[in-house]
Motif scaffolding. Structure first.
Motif, PDB file in Angstrom:
ATOM      1  N   HIS A 218      -1.548  -0.324 -14.126  1.00 45.91           N
ATOM      2  CA  HIS A 218      -2.455   0.807 -13.928  1.00 45.91           C
ATOM      3  C   HIS A 218      -3.813   0.363 -13.386  1.00 45.91           C
ATOM      4  CE1 HIS A 218      -3.380  -0.616 -18.000  1.00 45.91           C
ATOM      5  NE2 HIS A 218      -4.604  -0.228 -17.718  1.00 45.91           N
ATOM      6  N   SER A 219      -4.228  -0.864 -13.723  1.00 47.45           N
ATOM      7  CA  SER A 219      -5.517  -1.354 -13.219  1.00 47.45           C
ATOM      8  C   SER A 219      -5.459  -1.578 -11.704  1.00 47.45           C
ATOM      9  CB  SER A 219      -5.930  -2.643 -13.936  1.00 47.45           C
ATOM     10  OG  SER A 219      -4.993  -3.671 -13.679  1.00 47.45           O
ATOM     11  N   THR A 220      -4.286  -1.902 -11.169  1.00 44.63           N
ATOM     12  CA  THR A 220      -4.125  -2.044  -9.724  1.00 44.63           C
ATOM     13  C   THR A 220      -4.317  -0.689  -9.046  1.00 44.63           C
ATOM     14  OG1 THR A 220      -2.569  -3.862 -10.063  1.00 44.63           O
ATOM     15  CG2 THR A 220      -2.555  -2.819  -7.897  1.00 44.63           C
ATOM     16  N   LEU A 221      -3.764   0.357  -9.647  1.00 44.37           N
ATOM     17  CA  LEU A 221      -3.957   1.711  -9.116  1.00 44.37           C
ATOM     18  C   LEU A 221      -5.436   2.092  -9.150  1.00 44.37           C
ATOM     19  CD1 LEU A 221      -0.989   3.654 -10.725  1.00 44.37           C
ATOM     20  CD2 LEU A 221      -1.361   3.256  -8.302  1.00 44.37           C
ATOM     21  N   SER A 222      -6.105   1.774 -10.251  1.00 50.43           N
ATOM     22  CA  SER A 222      -7.531   2.101 -10.392  1.00 50.43           C
ATOM     23  C   SER A 222      -8.363   1.378  -9.342  1.00 50.43           C
ATOM     24  CB  SER A 222      -8.037   1.721 -11.780  1.00 50.43           C
ATOM     25  OG  SER A 222      -7.390   2.468 -12.767  1.00 50.43           O
ATOM     26  N   LEU A 223      -8.102   0.089  -9.169  1.00 54.15           N
ATOM     27  CA  LEU A 223      -8.860  -0.693  -8.185  1.00 54.15           C
ATOM     28  C   LEU A 223      -8.620  -0.173  -6.768  1.00 54.15           C
ATOM     29  CD1 LEU A 223      -8.357  -4.285  -9.627  1.00 54.15           C
ATOM     30  CD2 LEU A 223     -10.493  -2.976  -9.541  1.00 54.15           C
TER      31      LEU A 223
ATOM     32  N   ILE B  62       0.371  14.141 -13.212  1.00 51.89           N
ATOM     33  CA  ILE B  62       0.122  12.999 -14.104  1.00 51.89           C
ATOM     34  C   ILE B  62      -1.260  12.462 -13.757  1.00 51.89           C
ATOM     35  CG2 ILE B  62       0.949  10.752 -14.898  1.00 51.89           C
ATOM     36  CD1 ILE B  62       3.731  11.588 -13.731  1.00 51.89           C
ATOM     37  N   ARG B  63      -2.237  12.759 -14.574  1.00 51.84           N
ATOM     38  CA  ARG B  63      -3.623  12.469 -14.240  1.00 51.84           C
ATOM     39  C   ARG B  63      -4.075  11.077 -14.662  1.00 51.84           C
ATOM     40  NH1 ARG B  63      -6.595  17.906 -16.015  1.00 51.84           N
ATOM     41  NH2 ARG B  63      -7.948  17.580 -14.237  1.00 51.84           N
ATOM     42  N   SER B  64      -3.451  10.520 -15.663  1.00 48.05           N
ATOM     43  CA  SER B  64      -3.836   9.210 -16.163  1.00 48.05           C
ATOM     44  C   SER B  64      -3.052   8.121 -15.439  1.00 48.05           C
ATOM     45  CB  SER B  64      -3.543   9.134 -17.666  1.00 48.05           C
ATOM     46  OG  SER B  64      -3.502   7.801 -18.107  1.00 48.05           O
ATOM     47  N   GLU B  65      -3.752   7.089 -14.992  1.00 46.18           N
ATOM     48  CA  GLU B  65      -3.051   6.000 -14.303  1.00 46.18           C
ATOM     49  C   GLU B  65      -2.201   5.181 -15.274  1.00 46.18           C
ATOM     50  OE1 GLU B  65      -6.567   4.613 -12.472  1.00 46.18           O
ATOM     51  OE2 GLU B  65      -6.282   5.885 -10.719  1.00 46.18           O
ATOM     52  N   ARG B  66      -2.631   5.080 -16.510  1.00 51.10           N
ATOM     53  CA  ARG B  66      -1.799   4.423 -17.532  1.00 51.10           C
ATOM     54  C   ARG B  66      -0.500   5.203 -17.728  1.00 51.10           C
ATOM     55  NH1 ARG B  66      -4.311   0.571 -20.928  1.00 51.10           N
ATOM     56  NH2 ARG B  66      -6.564   0.582 -20.649  1.00 51.10           N
ATOM     57  N   ARG B  67      -0.644   6.503 -17.847  1.00 53.35           N
ATOM     58  CA  ARG B  67       0.522   7.366 -18.042  1.00 53.35           C
ATOM     59  C   ARG B  67       1.442   7.305 -16.822  1.00 53.35           C
ATOM     60  NH1 ARG B  67       3.780   9.299 -21.791  1.00 53.35           N
ATOM     61  NH2 ARG B  67       4.687  11.248 -21.129  1.00 53.35           N
ATOM     62  N   LEU B  68       0.861   7.272 -15.639  1.00 53.85           N
ATOM     63  CA  LEU B  68       1.645   7.179 -14.409  1.00 53.85           C
ATOM     64  C   LEU B  68       2.456   5.884 -14.394  1.00 53.85           C
ATOM     65  CD1 LEU B  68       2.425   8.358 -11.671  1.00 53.85           C
ATOM     66  CD2 LEU B  68       0.365   7.307 -10.719  1.00 53.85           C
ATOM     67  N   GLU B  69       1.815   4.789 -14.778  1.00 55.37           N
ATOM     68  CA  GLU B  69       2.534   3.508 -14.855  1.00 55.37           C
ATOM     69  C   GLU B  69       3.725   3.619 -15.812  1.00 55.37           C
ATOM     70  OE1 GLU B  69       1.925  -1.032 -16.552  1.00 55.37           O
ATOM     71  OE2 GLU B  69       0.218   0.327 -16.541  1.00 55.37           O
TER      72      GLU B  69
ATOM     73  N   PRO C  51       0.807  -1.226   0.000  1.00 53.83           N
ATOM     74  CA  PRO C  51       0.000   0.000   0.000  1.00 53.83           C
ATOM     75  C   PRO C  51       0.838   1.275   0.000  1.00 53.83           C
ATOM     76  CG  PRO C  51      -0.737  -1.484   1.732  1.00 53.83           C
ATOM     77  CD  PRO C  51       0.502  -2.084   1.137  1.00 53.83           C
ATOM     78  N   ILE C  52       1.999   1.235   0.638  1.00 53.21           N
ATOM     79  CA  ILE C  52       2.871   2.412   0.644  1.00 53.21           C
ATOM     80  C   ILE C  52       3.323   2.716  -0.777  1.00 53.21           C
ATOM     81  CG2 ILE C  52       5.083   3.357   1.435  1.00 53.21           C
ATOM     82  CD1 ILE C  52       4.668   1.778   4.039  1.00 53.21           C
ATOM     83  N   MET C  53       3.668   1.683  -1.536  1.00 56.73           N
ATOM     84  CA  MET C  53       4.079   1.872  -2.923  1.00 56.73           C
ATOM     85  C   MET C  53       2.939   2.483  -3.742  1.00 56.73           C
ATOM     86  SD  MET C  53       5.284  -0.859  -5.840  1.00 56.73           S
ATOM     87  CE  MET C  53       6.680  -1.428  -4.908  1.00 56.73           C
ATOM     88  N   LEU C  54       1.726   1.975  -3.551  1.00 59.65           N
ATOM     89  CA  LEU C  54       0.579   2.497  -4.299  1.00 59.65           C
ATOM     90  C   LEU C  54       0.336   3.964  -3.973  1.00 59.65           C
ATOM     91  CD1 LEU C  54      -1.903  -0.511  -4.078  1.00 59.65           C
ATOM     92  CD2 LEU C  54      -0.517   0.192  -6.031  1.00 59.65           C
ATOM     93  N   PHE C  55       0.422   4.329  -2.698  1.00 58.39           N
ATOM     94  CA  PHE C  55       0.203   5.724  -2.324  1.00 58.39           C
ATOM     95  C   PHE C  55       1.338   6.617  -2.799  1.00 58.39           C
ATOM     96  CE2 PHE C  55      -3.177   4.118   0.282  1.00 58.39           C
ATOM     97  CZ  PHE C  55      -4.116   5.130   0.180  1.00 58.39           C
ATOM     98  N   LYS C  56       2.559   6.099  -2.786  1.00 59.96           N
ATOM     99  CA  LYS C  56       3.663   6.892  -3.316  1.00 59.96           C
ATOM    100  C   LYS C  56       3.484   7.103  -4.820  1.00 59.96           C
ATOM    101  CE  LYS C  56       7.464   6.148  -0.089  1.00 59.96           C
ATOM    102  NZ  LYS C  56       8.836   5.625   0.051  1.00 59.96           N
ATOM    103  N   MET C  57       2.963   6.102  -5.509  1.00 55.66           N
ATOM    104  CA  MET C  57       2.688   6.260  -6.938  1.00 55.66           C
ATOM    105  C   MET C  57       1.626   7.338  -7.153  1.00 55.66           C
ATOM    106  SD  MET C  57       2.819   2.304  -8.242  1.00 55.66           S
ATOM    107  CE  MET C  57       2.521   2.663  -9.966  1.00 55.66           C
ATOM    108  N   MET C  58       0.544   7.285  -6.364  1.00 53.67           N
ATOM    109  CA  MET C  58      -0.494   8.305  -6.465  1.00 53.67           C
ATOM    110  C   MET C  58       0.072   9.683  -6.125  1.00 53.67           C
ATOM    111  SD  MET C  58      -3.878   6.302  -4.974  1.00 53.67           S
ATOM    112  CE  MET C  58      -4.220   7.605  -3.877  1.00 53.67           C
ATOM    113  N   PHE C  59       0.947   9.727  -5.133  1.00 58.05           N
ATOM    114  CA  PHE C  59       1.572  10.980  -4.710  1.00 58.05           C
ATOM    115  C   PHE C  59       2.383  11.588  -5.856  1.00 58.05           C
ATOM    116  CE2 PHE C  59       4.882  13.362  -2.355  1.00 58.05           C
ATOM    117  CZ  PHE C  59       4.057  14.220  -1.649  1.00 58.05           C
ATOM    118  N   ILE C  60       3.137  10.756  -6.559  1.00 64.71           N
ATOM    119  CA  ILE C  60       3.901  11.230  -7.721  1.00 64.71           C
ATOM    120  C   ILE C  60       2.949  11.799  -8.763  1.00 64.71           C
ATOM    121  CG2 ILE C  60       5.251  10.438  -9.722  1.00 64.71           C
ATOM    122  CD1 ILE C  60       6.729   8.545  -7.788  1.00 64.71           C
ATOM    123  N   GLY C  61       1.841  11.104  -8.985  1.00 66.71           N
ATOM    124  CA  GLY C  61       0.854  11.601  -9.937  1.00 66.71           C
ATOM    125  C   GLY C  61       0.332  12.974  -9.565  1.00 66.71           C
TER     126      GLY C  61
END
Length: 147
Positions: A79-84, A48-55, A33-43
């Motif tokens: 990106h689907s993991t981020l979306s879920l 970076i608004r698109s989760e595909r683009r973020l990936e 979960p920390i990785m997922l939130f850090k990814m969202m944080f970078i976005g």
């Protein structure tokens, strides 16, 4: 900027915040979960608004990979993991609480100033027909940070 954030902000508090939303003994192991939130944080941080683009960006950018804790050969979560993850937490206050915690910590460490920021976020419905223009005003309260 990511090096400063990594050095001064401990993201481990996220694990306790999201514990009720993860099953520890059923199904496949979850993505950290920390990785997922850090990814969202970078976005959020880099617009970076698109989760595909973020990936894709995390796949290519070494600073992003380092910040989220991925080695050179490790796969970036899909990106689907981020979306879920976002959808699962959408109706909760967890994401807002985590974001607020990070912002308060950054203010405390003087990484950001606690100045007033006002934005105009008026919502307008797009319409290509100028003769059918309908103006609608949407009111929403402003959240303030403590001084």
């Amino acid at each position: 900027m990511l090096r400063k954030i990594h050095k001064h902000i401990d993201f481990s508090f996220i694990l306790e915040k999201v514990r009720p939303y993860y099953c520890e003994d059923n199904g496949r192991p979850s993505v950290d979960p920390i990785m997922l939130f850090k990814m969202m944080f970078i976005g959020y941080l880099y617009g970076i608004r698109s989760e595909r683009r973020l990936e894709q960006e995390i796949q290519l950018n070494m600073a992003y990979r380092w910040f989220v804790g991925l080695g050179l050969t490790e796969r970036v979560p899909d990106h689907s993991t981020l979306s879920l993850n976002r959808e699962r937490l959408q109706d909760t206050q967890v994401v807002q609480e985590i974001f607020d915690h990070i912002v308060y910590k950054a203010i405390e460490l003087r990484m950001v100033a606690g100045r007033v920021l006002v934005t105009d976020s008026t919502h307008l419905k797009a319409s290509a027909n100028k003769r059918k223009l309908i103006k609608k005003e949407v009111e929403k309260s402003v959240k303030t940070l403590p001084e």
